[in-house]
Design an enzyme around this catalytic site. Structure first.
Site, PDB file in Angstrom:
ATOM      1  N   PRO A   1       0.819  -1.208   0.000  1.00  0.00           N
ATOM      2  CA  PRO A   1       0.000   0.000   0.000  1.00  0.00           C
ATOM      3  C   PRO A   1       0.859   1.267   0.000  1.00  0.00           C
ATOM      4  CG  PRO A   1      -0.670  -1.497   1.758  1.00  0.00           C
ATOM      5  CD  PRO A   1       0.577  -2.043   1.179  1.00  0.00           C
TER       6      PRO A   1
ATOM      7  N   GLY B   1       1.988   4.188  -4.739  1.00  0.00           N
ATOM      8  CA  GLY B   1       1.616   5.002  -5.896  1.00  0.00           C
ATOM      9  C   GLY B   1       0.881   4.264  -6.991  1.00  0.00           C
TER      10      GLY B   1
ATOM     11  N   SER C   1      10.827 -19.496   4.527  1.00  0.00           N
ATOM     12  CA  SER C   1      12.046 -18.694   4.443  1.00  0.00           C
ATOM     13  C   SER C   1      12.669 -18.381   5.794  1.00  0.00           C
ATOM     14  CB  SER C   1      11.800 -17.415   3.653  1.00  0.00           C
ATOM     15  OG  SER C   1      11.012 -16.543   4.405  1.00  0.00           O
TER      16      SER C   1
ATOM     17  N   LYS D   1      12.402  -7.587   0.854  1.00  0.00           N
ATOM     18  CA  LYS D   1      13.015  -7.880   2.147  1.00  0.00           C
ATOM     19  C   LYS D   1      14.249  -7.019   2.378  1.00  0.00           C
ATOM     20  CE  LYS D   1      11.546 -12.684   2.666  1.00  0.00           C
ATOM     21  NZ  LYS D   1      11.940 -14.075   2.424  1.00  0.00           N
TER      22      LYS D   1
HETATM   23  P1  ADP Z   1      -1.402   2.786  -3.588  1.00  0.00           P
HETATM   24  O1  ADP Z   1      -2.490   2.896  -4.598  1.00  0.00           O
HETATM   25  O2  ADP Z   1      -0.207   2.039  -4.085  1.00  0.00           O
HETATM   26  O3  ADP Z   1      -1.831   2.303  -2.259  1.00  0.00           O
HETATM   27  P2  ADP Z   1      -1.388   5.669  -3.747  1.00  0.00           P
HETATM   28  O4  ADP Z   1      -1.374   5.807  -5.214  1.00  0.00           O
HETATM   29  O5  ADP Z   1      -2.659   5.905  -3.036  1.00  0.00           O
HETATM   30  O6  ADP Z   1      -0.831   4.249  -3.333  1.00  0.00           O
HETATM   31  O7  ADP Z   1      -0.239   6.582  -3.145  1.00  0.00           O
HETATM   32  C1  ADP Z   1      -0.294   7.220  -1.885  1.00  0.00           C
HETATM   33  C2  ADP Z   1       0.240   8.618  -1.991  1.00  0.00           C
HETATM   34  O8  ADP Z   1       1.634   8.626  -2.244  1.00  0.00           O
HETATM   35  C3  ADP Z   1      -0.389   9.403  -3.117  1.00  0.00           C
HETATM   36  O9  ADP Z   1      -0.576  10.709  -2.682  1.00  0.00           O
HETATM   37  C4  ADP Z   1       0.674   9.343  -4.210  1.00  0.00           C
HETATM   38  O10 ADP Z   1       0.587  10.435  -5.078  1.00  0.00           O
HETATM   39  C5  ADP Z   1       1.952   9.360  -3.409  1.00  0.00           C
HETATM   40  N1  ADP Z   1       3.069   8.698  -4.096  1.00  0.00           N
HETATM   41  C6  ADP Z   1       3.379   7.388  -4.056  1.00  0.00           C
HETATM   42  N2  ADP Z   1       4.485   7.122  -4.783  1.00  0.00           N
HETATM   43  C7  ADP Z   1       4.891   8.281  -5.296  1.00  0.00           C
HETATM   44  C8  ADP Z   1       5.989   8.663  -6.155  1.00  0.00           C
HETATM   45  N3  ADP Z   1       6.881   7.769  -6.612  1.00  0.00           N
HETATM   46  N4  ADP Z   1       6.099   9.953  -6.490  1.00  0.00           N
HETATM   47  C9  ADP Z   1       5.204  10.855  -6.035  1.00  0.00           C
HETATM   48  N5  ADP Z   1       4.168  10.584  -5.235  1.00  0.00           N
HETATM   49  C10 ADP Z   1       4.001   9.303  -4.860  1.00  0.00           C
END
Ligand code: ADP
Length: 611
Positions: A165, A168, A499, A542
């Site tokens: 989670p 992004g 593991s 990991k």
């Molecule tokens: P997921 O769907 O994987 O659970 P989200 O897309 O909801 O995660 O991401 C959570 C927050 O983190 C969002 O505000 C997203 O824009 C930000 N975020 C995650 N990875 C990055 C990244 N590589 N660059 C910029 N913002 C990111």
């Protein structure tokens, strides 16, 4: 006399007229009275005459249906239902049911779409602008879009973004949508247990509704959106109420999805223009037929360095503006951000990190507003210090996971990979007590990990003399006089998998030989009864998790070397010392800092003939 007769006759005439007037009057009166009563009765029964209102309603629906450009099948169904509706009285219960159905038909985007041009450069720019790092992920997405453009249809595999989670996945989906000029809709599949949630209930059901797919189409109002099928690994399959994953399979199958059947709408829906993207935390629980249709893109989680970059470029500016401040009003140095990430969050993604940054911005917004009210803006300090962080967020919630722990015989740091897809460290504690040779295992362990513990104990017993645990080659009493108890802390979290084998073995050796393994040394790997070390999965996650936790040395199976060399980010690789092991003796060397704690000359086990 004649005068008298004439007067009487006149009088009689007058009376006759009055009587006539009277009788017509009372007839009118009676009618009026009865009508009033009738109205009251009708009102009481809810039968007010609204025929004009009904007519309006039906004309309106007919118009909306005409404008919605229904498919031929849908139109046929709509006309049939309209006809039925006209024959009904609006007070009949069925009237509302049919009306709602017709409304749904009119609100499905049968022929509305947004225009799409796949511009790879624009898509690249959009992905770059919205996300830091993730280079290989962006590259894969662009390749996918390029193929889409060349082929001109969506008959390829479905993209599935795989990772813990907060890394992004959703926001990548949104970026793709805005790059393609498509509408975006997220369909949360976590916990969907019933097929009807995907394809709706039949209309004979009370309170029937269309399924998530049809609802999504209505929400976006166009027939070519991007649907993000979130957490496709959490869809229940083989449930009591039909198989939701089978319904999803139909949704995703380009051969079938132009005639997707929602049970409520009961006319074929064309999903062939929808671009589906899936997300999942882990691959193991994605139903196999669905997995077959997908192209997986792995997003393993971020190092602290990446998190800080993401925060400086994206999370912090976003939160500052969300709180009504301008970018210059809040500044945080990298080390302050690191303090937040390491002291207040423990995660592979950046979701909680973003939340904590939001708390800081909120506090700064209050401070700024106060200063402004008092006309003391010159006293407002936009720089957030580490000290201030503690005032705002409280005392740190997490210490470095390993620094706080003292090394003790019997305690070893293992590497785990949780079901949410994030990697991290896990401690294994072994202790011994007077007893009769029993092995106790606690910490909500699965069958496989229990077996690993038995293998570990057997290996140690078989090599007890060689390891200097027992003083003679056959010392049966040693293990029969004591019980061993192994516990995996964080007892509420279920653990399983092979593991931990290597770490279990080392924990037992450490316990019986009273030697310590440094807490900054972590290990992973499966063992066999003969002490071979077999490769395991999730290495990249990991290692990144171990690095976050402050691990300096990682012992892992030699056959996992390629995973480290290929996948692990360079800065992590540079800060960790890797020991590759073919067998458990290699692990012993690594764990006890190069000290050779066994003797070679002794045969491993020797059974004496008692005859
Ligand atoms: P997921 O769907 O994987 O659970 P989200 O897309 O909801 O995660 O991401 C959570 C927050 O983190 C969002 O505000 C997203 O824009 C930000 N975020 C995650 N990875 C990055 C990244 N590589 N660059 C910029 N913002 C990111």
């Amino acid at each position: 006399m004649s005068i008298a007769i004439e007067l009487l006759a006149r009088q009689i005439n007058i009376l006759k007229v009055t009587q006539k007037v009277h009788s017509t009057m009372s007839k009118k009166h009676k009618e009026f009275y009865l009508r009033q009563q009738l109205n009251a009765i009708k009102e009481e029964l809810g039968e007010r005459d609204d025929s004009s209102h009904e007519d309006d309603d039906i004309t309106d629906l007919t118009k909306r249906i005409k404008e919605a450009g229904l498919s031929p099948e849908a139109n046929k169904a709509a006309q049939r239902e309209l006809k039925r509706l006209k024959r009904m009285h609006s007070t009949q219960a069925e009237y509302q049911v049919v009306r709602t159905y017709l409304e749904w038909l009119s609100e499905i985007p049968w022929s509305k779409s947004t225009s799409e041009i796949i511009d790879i450069d624009k898509a690249r720019q959009q992905l770059e602008d919205d996300h830091y790092g993730l280079e290989s992920v962006k590259k894969r997405i662009l390749e996918y879009l390029a193929v889409l453009k060349l082929k001109g249809d969506l008959k390829g595999p479905i993209l599935c973004l795989l990772g813990p989670p907060g890394v992004g996945k959703t926001s990548l989906g949104k970026s793709i949508a805005s790059a393609l000029g498509r509408k975006f809709h997220r369909i949360s599949l976590g916990g969907v247990r019933d097929e009807a949630e995907i394809r709706g209930h039949r209309r004979t059901y009370i309170g029937a509704m269309p399924g998530l797919i049809a609802q999504g189409l209505k929400r976006v109002g166009v027939n070519n959106p991007i649907f993000l099928l979130d957490e496709i690994d959490k869809v229940g399959h083989l449930s009591n109420h039909g198989d939701p994953s089978a319904a999803l399979l139909e949704v995703l199958d380009p051969e079938q999805n132009n005639t997707f059947n929602d049970h409520y709408l009961n006319v074929p829906l064309d999903l062939s223009k929808v671009l589906f993207i899936a997300t999942a935390n882990q691959v193991d629980t994605i139903p196999a037929p669905l997995l077959d249709r997908m192209e997986l893109i792995n997003i393993p989680g971020y190092t602290f360095e990446e998190k800080i970059n993401i925060a400086q470029r994206h999370l912090l500016p976003k939160q500052i503006t969300n709180h009504g401040l301008s970018l210059d009003d809040v500044k945080m140095l990298d080390e302050v951000l690191l303090k937040i990430a390491s002291g207040y969050t423990r995660e592979a993604g950046v979701r909680n990190f973003e939340r904590e940054i939001a708390s800081v911005c909120r506090a700064k917004a209050v401070e700024y507003a106060n200063a402004k009210d008092k006309n003391e803006l010159e006293n407002y300090n936009n720089e957030v210090t580490a000290k201030e962080i503690e005032n705002i967020l409280g005392v740190t919630k997490f210490d470095s996971e390993v620094a706080e722990r003292a090394a003790r015989p019997g305690v070893v740091t293992g590497l785990a990979w949780t079901s949410s897809g994030s990697g991290g460290i896990l401690f294994i504690e072994a202790t011994q007590m007077a007893g009769k040779g029993d092995l106790q295992l606690t910490g909500k362990l699965g069958e496989v990990i229990r077996e690993s513990a038995r293998i570990a104990l057997s290996w140690v017993r078989a090599h007890a003399f060689q390891l200097g645990i027992t003083t003679s080659k056959t010392e049966p009493t040693f293990f029969f006089q004591r019980d061993v108890h192994i516990h995996f802390p964080a007892g509420a979290i279920g653990k399983d998998g092979p593991s931990a084998g290597v770490a279990l073995t080392i924990a037992l050796v450490s316990l019986f030989t009273h030697r310590q393994v440094p807490t900054t040394t972590a290990m992973t790997g499966e063992i066999t009864l003969r002490g071979q070390v077999l490769p395991v999965g999730g290495i990249k996650e990991k290692i990144i998790g171990a690095h976050r936790a402050g691990i300096k040395k990682v012992i892992l199976p030699a056959r996992n070397r390629k995973d480290v060399e290929g996948d692990v980010p360079v800065n992590v690789k540079n800060e960790i010392n890797f020991v590759y092991a073919n067998n458990i003796f290699d692990v012993l060397l690594g764990a006890f800092e190069g000290e050779k704690i066994w003797s070679d000359s002794t045969p491993i086990v020797e059974f004496e003939s008692r005859l």
